[in-house]
Design a protein around this motif. Structure first.
Motif, PDB file in Angstrom:
ATOM      1  N   TYR A   1      12.279 -36.384 -61.113  1.00  0.00           N
ATOM      2  CA  TYR A   1      11.879 -35.440 -60.063  1.00  0.00           C
ATOM      3  C   TYR A   1      12.643 -34.135 -60.211  1.00  0.00           C
ATOM      4  CZ  TYR A   1       9.356 -38.940 -57.258  1.00  0.00           C
ATOM      5  OH  TYR A   1       8.455 -39.864 -56.802  1.00  0.00           O
ATOM      6  N   ILE A   2      13.951 -34.243 -60.395  1.00  0.00           N
ATOM      7  CA  ILE A   2      14.772 -33.038 -60.471  1.00  0.00           C
ATOM      8  C   ILE A   2      14.363 -32.196 -61.675  1.00  0.00           C
ATOM      9  CG2 ILE A   2      17.114 -32.176 -60.838  1.00  0.00           C
ATOM     10  CD1 ILE A   2      18.108 -34.566 -59.213  1.00  0.00           C
ATOM     11  N   ALA A   3      14.266 -32.865 -62.832  1.00  0.00           N
ATOM     12  CA  ALA A   3      13.925 -32.115 -64.040  1.00  0.00           C
ATOM     13  C   ALA A   3      12.582 -31.394 -63.888  1.00  0.00           C
ATOM     14  CB  ALA A   3      13.878 -33.042 -65.248  1.00  0.00           C
ATOM     15  N   ARG A   4      11.647 -32.060 -63.228  1.00  0.00           N
ATOM     16  CA  ARG A   4      10.319 -31.465 -63.069  1.00  0.00           C
ATOM     17  C   ARG A   4      10.309 -30.350 -62.022  1.00  0.00           C
ATOM     18  NH1 ARG A   4       6.030 -32.234 -65.971  1.00  0.00           N
ATOM     19  NH2 ARG A   4       4.548 -32.974 -64.406  1.00  0.00           N
ATOM     20  N   SER A   5      11.277 -30.381 -61.099  1.00  0.00           N
ATOM     21  CA  SER A   5      11.222 -29.449 -59.970  1.00  0.00           C
ATOM     22  C   SER A   5      12.127 -28.236 -60.131  1.00  0.00           C
ATOM     23  CB  SER A   5      11.620 -30.159 -58.671  1.00  0.00           C
ATOM     24  OG  SER A   5      10.820 -31.293 -58.493  1.00  0.00           O
ATOM     25  N   ILE A   6      13.136 -28.340 -61.001  1.00  0.00           N
ATOM     26  CA  ILE A   6      14.062 -27.205 -61.160  1.00  0.00           C
ATOM     27  C   ILE A   6      13.330 -25.900 -61.478  1.00  0.00           C
ATOM     28  CG2 ILE A   6      15.775 -26.246 -62.768  1.00  0.00           C
ATOM     29  CD1 ILE A   6      17.272 -28.814 -62.620  1.00  0.00           C
ATOM     30  N   PRO A   7      12.359 -25.919 -62.383  1.00  0.00           N
ATOM     31  CA  PRO A   7      11.745 -24.639 -62.765  1.00  0.00           C
ATOM     32  C   PRO A   7      11.174 -23.852 -61.584  1.00  0.00           C
ATOM     33  CG  PRO A   7      11.080 -26.338 -64.286  1.00  0.00           C
ATOM     34  CD  PRO A   7      11.820 -27.031 -63.178  1.00  0.00           C
ATOM     35  N   ALA A   8      10.656 -24.539 -60.587  1.00  0.00           N
ATOM     36  CA  ALA A   8      10.062 -23.832 -59.445  1.00  0.00           C
ATOM     37  C   ALA A   8      11.113 -22.993 -58.737  1.00  0.00           C
ATOM     38  CB  ALA A   8       9.433 -24.833 -58.485  1.00  0.00           C
ATOM     39  N   GLY A   9      12.217 -23.644 -58.379  1.00  0.00           N
ATOM     40  CA  GLY A   9      13.276 -22.916 -57.691  1.00  0.00           C
ATOM     41  C   GLY A   9      13.847 -21.817 -58.575  1.00  0.00           C
ATOM     42  N   GLN A  10      13.986 -22.153 -59.854  1.00  0.00           N
ATOM     43  CA  GLN A  10      14.568 -21.191 -60.786  1.00  0.00           C
ATOM     44  C   GLN A  10      13.695 -19.943 -60.884  1.00  0.00           C
ATOM     45  OE1 GLN A  10      15.332 -22.970 -64.594  1.00  0.00           O
ATOM     46  NE2 GLN A  10      15.525 -20.967 -65.574  1.00  0.00           N
ATOM     47  N   ARG A  11      12.402 -20.145 -61.011  1.00  0.00           N
ATOM     48  CA  ARG A  11      11.469 -19.024 -61.119  1.00  0.00           C
ATOM     49  C   ARG A  11      11.549 -18.109 -59.904  1.00  0.00           C
ATOM     50  NH1 ARG A  11      11.065 -16.333 -64.288  1.00  0.00           N
ATOM     51  NH2 ARG A  11      10.862 -17.300 -66.293  1.00  0.00           N
ATOM     52  N   SER A  12      11.415 -18.724 -58.719  1.00  0.00           N
ATOM     53  CA  SER A  12      11.406 -17.845 -57.539  1.00  0.00           C
ATOM     54  C   SER A  12      12.791 -17.236 -57.344  1.00  0.00           C
ATOM     55  CB  SER A  12      10.923 -18.584 -56.292  1.00  0.00           C
ATOM     56  OG  SER A  12      11.507 -19.835 -56.194  1.00  0.00           O
ATOM     57  N   GLY A  13      13.833 -17.969 -57.741  1.00  0.00           N
ATOM     58  CA  GLY A  13      15.179 -17.420 -57.649  1.00  0.00           C
ATOM     59  C   GLY A  13      15.361 -16.225 -58.563  1.00  0.00           C
ATOM     60  N   VAL A  14      14.920 -16.363 -59.796  1.00  0.00           N
ATOM     61  CA  VAL A  14      15.052 -15.249 -60.743  1.00  0.00           C
ATOM     62  C   VAL A  14      14.286 -14.026 -60.227  1.00  0.00           C
ATOM     63  CG1 VAL A  14      14.344 -14.441 -63.034  1.00  0.00           C
ATOM     64  CG2 VAL A  14      15.491 -16.634 -62.799  1.00  0.00           C
ATOM     65  N   ALA A  15      13.067 -14.284 -59.758  1.00  0.00           N
ATOM     66  CA  ALA A  15      12.261 -13.160 -59.257  1.00  0.00           C
ATOM     67  C   ALA A  15      12.966 -12.471 -58.088  1.00  0.00           C
ATOM     68  CB  ALA A  15      10.880 -13.652 -58.832  1.00  0.00           C
ATOM     69  N   ALA A  16      13.505 -13.286 -57.159  1.00  0.00           N
ATOM     70  CA  ALA A  16      14.148 -12.698 -55.976  1.00  0.00           C
ATOM     71  C   ALA A  16      15.410 -11.943 -56.373  1.00  0.00           C
ATOM     72  CB  ALA A  16      14.475 -13.788 -54.966  1.00  0.00           C
ATOM     73  N   LEU A  17      16.188 -12.551 -57.270  1.00  0.00           N
ATOM     74  CA  LEU A  17      17.462 -11.910 -57.648  1.00  0.00           C
ATOM     75  C   LEU A  17      17.234 -10.604 -58.392  1.00  0.00           C
ATOM     76  CD1 LEU A  17      19.506 -15.035 -58.676  1.00  0.00           C
ATOM     77  CD2 LEU A  17      20.046 -13.446 -56.849  1.00  0.00           C
ATOM     78  N   GLN A  18      16.163 -10.577 -59.187  1.00  0.00           N
ATOM     79  CA  GLN A  18      15.914  -9.349 -59.941  1.00  0.00           C
ATOM     80  C   GLN A  18      15.539  -8.192 -59.028  1.00  0.00           C
ATOM     81  OE1 GLN A  18      13.167 -10.815 -62.807  1.00  0.00           O
ATOM     82  NE2 GLN A  18      14.702 -11.028 -64.400  1.00  0.00           N
ATOM     83  N   GLN A  19      15.056  -8.538 -57.826  1.00  0.00           N
ATOM     84  CA  GLN A  19      14.712  -7.483 -56.871  1.00  0.00           C
ATOM     85  C   GLN A  19      15.955  -6.868 -56.235  1.00  0.00           C
ATOM     86  OE1 GLN A  19      11.276  -6.819 -55.670  1.00  0.00           O
ATOM     87  NE2 GLN A  19      10.910  -7.790 -57.641  1.00  0.00           N
ATOM     88  N   ILE A  20      17.056  -7.610 -56.269  1.00  0.00           N
ATOM     89  CA  ILE A  20      18.238  -7.147 -55.540  1.00  0.00           C
ATOM     90  C   ILE A  20      18.971  -6.100 -56.363  1.00  0.00           C
ATOM     91  CG2 ILE A  20      20.420  -7.833 -54.511  1.00  0.00           C
ATOM     92  CD1 ILE A  20      19.242 -10.587 -54.089  1.00  0.00           C
ATOM     93  N   ASP A  21      19.193  -4.978 -55.753  1.00  0.00           N
ATOM     94  CA  ASP A  21      19.923  -3.894 -56.390  1.00  0.00           C
ATOM     95  C   ASP A  21      21.339  -4.351 -56.723  1.00  0.00           C
ATOM     96  OD1 ASP A  21      21.171  -1.591 -57.075  1.00  0.00           O
ATOM     97  OD2 ASP A  21      20.435  -0.437 -55.361  1.00  0.00           O
TER      98      ASP A  21
END
Ligand code: ATP
Ligand code: MG
Lengths: 476, 382
Positions: free
Chosen positions: A343-363
């Motif tokens: 479950y974890i291995a399959r689910s990490i990418p989702a959080g990672q993706r939205s996390g990367v997108a959100a963090l890249q928005q932060i100045d």
């Protein structure tokens, strides 16, 4: 507006439901004695095989592409649209020369990602394939039916190579395309496209797809309450009675529990990787990102078989037992640990993706401001970064839970008689032809997922964040 | 630098007499019911062909909204936008012979510089040879030929700005619209660009509407400045009129720095002057026509119209002067700025090209004088 929201929510249904829901409903509706194909239209359609599979896979996977494109469209700078109009482009030309080219990376990403999902899909071919076999179902039959682990491993290797290749191509491609960025403060919202020539065909298509979704999920819900939908339409609660007594309730509780354990771990790991990738690591960020995303790239079937082989036997060395068996009947926690790991291995990418997108928005200046005010790296992460990416974390968690609850291909190889998982139970009900039970299972699973998502939203939204949380695209 | 010859060649068959733009009672309300915001309130404006107009005003006064209504991106709640006698209200933005330059530049990130510039011409289906020629001229006139094959994100802000200008220019618009196009550039570059834009615009004679909240930008570029406040036009006039003869206290206060002296109106003469009493002294000053019937008037004196004369112990203040005490004295090099406490309250004075030995210390007693011919009497209420 209400209609828009309705279409949006309907489009997300396939994400929160187990893979069999669509396939089974399609058999009931369009199969040999199908309600629509046979009873309504008097036709004999063969949904088993390539045609039916294509329809079902398209319906199951389009929400991922939809969310991908939705995110991209939202982040497009409206002044580009206006600049184009100001240079003489009409609505259609704006779409063709500006909007569409900017969406191409999104289309390509969705296409490649869904290719990986589709090539490795196990559930639908098992139910709908008929004589048409795919690699994943071959591997499944080899292992479950013929107890031939070696053959299964060989099939999964054949599966892994194209999946990984496509995944790597997709990443390479989207990295090159990341030049497409958004700039400037949006000045006013883009006006709606009001030309009927464009609207009517699009709306008609949307209406057809929505009608199909409503029919399919109507069938799922209804199917749980009748004996055999389309054959004997007498109302009954037997299906649910069967579920809640016996092994059904076991599976429901175990699955929910394991998914609930995996969700926060996957969500937090995903965020942490995202933070390392975007903020902390200079060198190695790419490798880290890639490793985290492997859960998407490696087909579930391959992951499951891999776990079954790797963790079925304990790891002994120098006469001592270092790691006990994690998967299989004799494993610790009755194999539950391996399931949670999948479950974890399959689910990490989702959080990672939205996390990367959100963090890249932060100045980055915000981070630096916190540091210059005396905060340590960890404090900055806790006090500044986390609150800013809370919505991303929420959508990561939401998606992780939905994905854990609905995954089948990876799980099917490592469930044990003592840890029953809903999706594999649904599969056996479908294979045994007890569609009523399968529909009841699906309905309950959807309800559980929606309930947990609702609770998550309530818990995390709390203070004043206005952005409506959506389930994130599986990748971008 | 811009290449005026190339720009000329590009626009050689634009007829100079067109581009007359009128705004008639232009109004925009956002929201409805109790939340209605009137962003632009019945704005009337006549813009001559070839004129450079600046919309200036504090944040939120409706400049951008006005500009976007001219461009057609915002539908007015009421009123008309008339170009060369034709009402444009029902013309979609892409059919209006206007080109807009955006604050964020809005270059298409997926197109090379050359393709960005060619974008609009391609939509017009220009023959390839002519298209290439005009794109070359556009690139040349903004001096960006060397970047033609780069992607927009490989350019500096100033270079991107030039591409955005070239892209608008090749369309040979009747009206150019700018929304704070220079606000993302650094101060030096901003000054250079505003001179270039002005030079090019004057040379080509394209009617231009330019939004800014930088008053030195407005002063240095415009034929006329339109000062807006809360969605209304406070005054539309040439920069020197706006500065020297503001119609309202708001304009006087918003543009440059101002001292407002409380005065009593004694008589309003027909020759544009009035006689007022300032602390017991009668003076004749230039006056706004509206000052005649106003219930209350104030006298505007710009800081640079004020002179300070040192007062030695025991000296009497001469006629026409007011006693004051210097509270702050700041040396800027090219100017010295003082704040002086007087019976009128605090008065700001700026002395240009100061002689270092003549600088008044803080605490010094001074006599405050002002040049009566440079003062301006205006009604207190707009
Ligand atoms: N889409 C909108 N919906 C509601 N109100 C709006 C909208 N756009 C602008 N407004 C309001 O209209 C008023 C004028 O806005 P406008 O953008 O024209 O100001 P501006 O003069 O350009 O300010 P700035 O100098 O800050 O750019 C403001 O009060 C703003 O809040
Ligand atoms: Mg503005």
């Amino acid at each position: 507006m209400a209609c828009k929201k309705f279409v949006h929510l309907l489009s997300l249904l396939p994400i929160v439901s187990p893979p069999f829901a669509v396939a089974t409903a399609v058999i009931t509706l369009f199969g040999r004695g199908g309600i629509i194909s046979n009873q309504l239209l008097g036709q004999q359609w063969n949904v088993y095989g390539l045609g039916g599979l294509t329809l079902v896979l398209a319906l199951s996977f389009f929400p991922v592409a939809y969310l991908n494109l939705l995110g991209m469209l939202r982040s497009l700078d409206p002044s580009l649209d206006e600049a184009s109009q100001s240079l003489g482009a009409n609505k259609w030309q704006v779409f063709r020369t500006v909007t569409l080219p900017m969406l191409i990376p999104g289309f390509a990403a969705s296409f490649l990602l869904l290719f990986v999902e589709a090539i490795a899909d196990l559930a639908n071919p098992l139910v709908l394939g008929g004589d048409f076999t795919v690699l994943a179902s071959r591997a499944y039959i080899a292992i479950i039916g013929e107890y031939n682990l070696g053959a299964g491993a060989a099939y999964s290797m054949v599966l892994l190579v194209p999946a990984l290749l496509v995944f790597i191509v997709q990443r390479y491609w989207s990295n090159r395309q990341s030049a497409v960025s958004v700039t400037g403060k949006p000045a006013g919202a883009a006006k709606m496209n009001t030309s009927n020539a464009a609207r009517i065909p699009v709306l008609a298509l949307v209406a057809i797809v929505m009608a199909l979704i409503i029919t399919i999920y109507g069938t799922v819900i209804l199917g749980g309450f009748v004996r055999i939908l389309g054959v004997n339409n007498a109302f009954t609660l037997d299906n649910y009675r069967y579920l809640f007594q016996g092994i059904g309730s076991d599976a429901i509780i175990t699955t929910t529990l394991l998914a609930l354990i995996a969700t926060p771990i996957a969500g937090i790991l995903g965020m942490l990787i995202a933070w390392l990738v975007v903020v902390k690591l200079r060198r190695g960020a790419g490798v880290m990102d890639f490793l985290g995303m492997l859960g998407l790239a490696v087909p579930g079937t391959v992951l499951g078989i891999g776990y079954a082989i790797a963790y079925n036997t304990p790891f002994d060395a120098f006469g001592r037992r270092f790691i006990p068996a994690l998967a299989g009947g004799g494993a610790i926690f009755a194999g539950a640990m391996a399931i949670v790991m999948v479950y974890i291995a399959r689910s990490i990418p989702a959080g990672q993706r939205s996390g990367v997108a959100a963090l890249q928005q932060i100045d980055p200046a915000i981070d630096e401001a916190s540091t210059s005010l005396g905060a340590s790296g960890l404090t900055t992460f806790r006090k500044v970064t986390i609150p800013l990416i809370r919505m991303a974390l929420l959508s990561g968690l939401t998606y992780a839970f939905a994905r854990s609850m609905t995954t089948i291909s990876a799980i099917i190889f490592i469930t044990t008689p003592r840890t029953r998982i809903m999706t594999s139970q649904i599969l056996s009900e479908v294979e045994a032809g007890r569609f009523g039970n399968a529909f009841a299972y699906c309905t309950i699973l959807i309800i559980i997922v929606l309930t947990v998502i609702g609770l998550l939203n309530l818990a995390m939204k709390g203070k004043g964040s206005s952005a409506a949380p959506t389930i994130p695209p599986a990748a971008a | 630098m811009t290449d005026l010859a190339a720009a000329d060649q590009l626009l050689e068959d634009n007829s100079p007499a067109s581009g007359r733009l009128s705004l008639v009672a232009l109004t925009k309300q956002f929201g409805n019911g109790p939340d209605t915001v009137t962003a632009v309130d019945a704005v009337d404006l006549e813009i001559e062909p070839g004129e450079f107009i600046t919309l200036l005003g504090p944040s939120g006064c409706g400049k951008t909204t006005t500009l976007r209504m001219i461009a057609g991106f915002e539908d007015p709640t009421g009123g008309e936008v008339v170009l060369d006698g034709r009402n444009m209200i029902d013309t979609p933005p892409n059919k209006r012979p206007m080109a807009m330059v955006f604050q964020s530049y809005a270059l298409f990130p997926h197109l090379k510089v050359r393709d960005n510039v060619a974008y609009g011409l391609k939509l017009r289906k220009l023959p390839a040879a002519q298209l290439n020629e005009e794109v070359e001229l556009g690139l040349k006139s903004m001096n960006i030929e060397q970047y033609a094959n780069r992607a927009p994100n490989q350019l500096s802000g100033g270079q991107q700005q030039r591409v955005a200008l070239a892209r608008a220019m090749v369309m040979k618009p009747k009206v150019l619209l700018f929304d704070e196009p220079l606000s993302n550039l650094d101060a030096k570059l901003r000054e250079q660009m505003r001179l270039e834009i002005r030079r090019l615009q004057r040379h080509l004679g394209i009617t231009s509407v330019y939004v800014t909240h930088d008053q030195s930008e407005a002063m240095s570029m415009s034929d006329r400045i339109v000062v807006m406040n809360k969605g209304r036009v406070e005054q539309a006039a040439a920069p020197e009129v706006i500065y020297r003869q503001p119609a309202t206290v708001f304009v006087a206060d918003f543009i440059g720095r101002a001292n407002f002296l409380d005065v009593t109106l004694l008589s309003h003469d027909d020759d544009g002057h009035a006689t007022v009493e300032v602390l017991g002294q009668e003076v004749r000053v230039p006056a706004h026509p509206d000052a005649a019937g106003a219930a209350d008037v104030v006298l505007l004196v710009r800081p640079e119209s004020i002179r300070l004369v040192a007062v030695r112990e025991g000296d009497e203040v001469a006629a026409g002067g007011h006693a004051g005490t210097v509270t702050t004295s700041v040396f800027f090099g090219d100017t010295v700025e003082y704040e002086v406490d007087t019976e009128h309250g605090t008065i700001t004075a700026v002395v240009a090209d100061p002689n270092v030995s003549d600088i008044h210390e803080e605490g010094a007693k001074v006599e405050v004088r002002f040049n009566e011919g440079r003062a301006w009497l205006l009604p207190r209420e707009g």
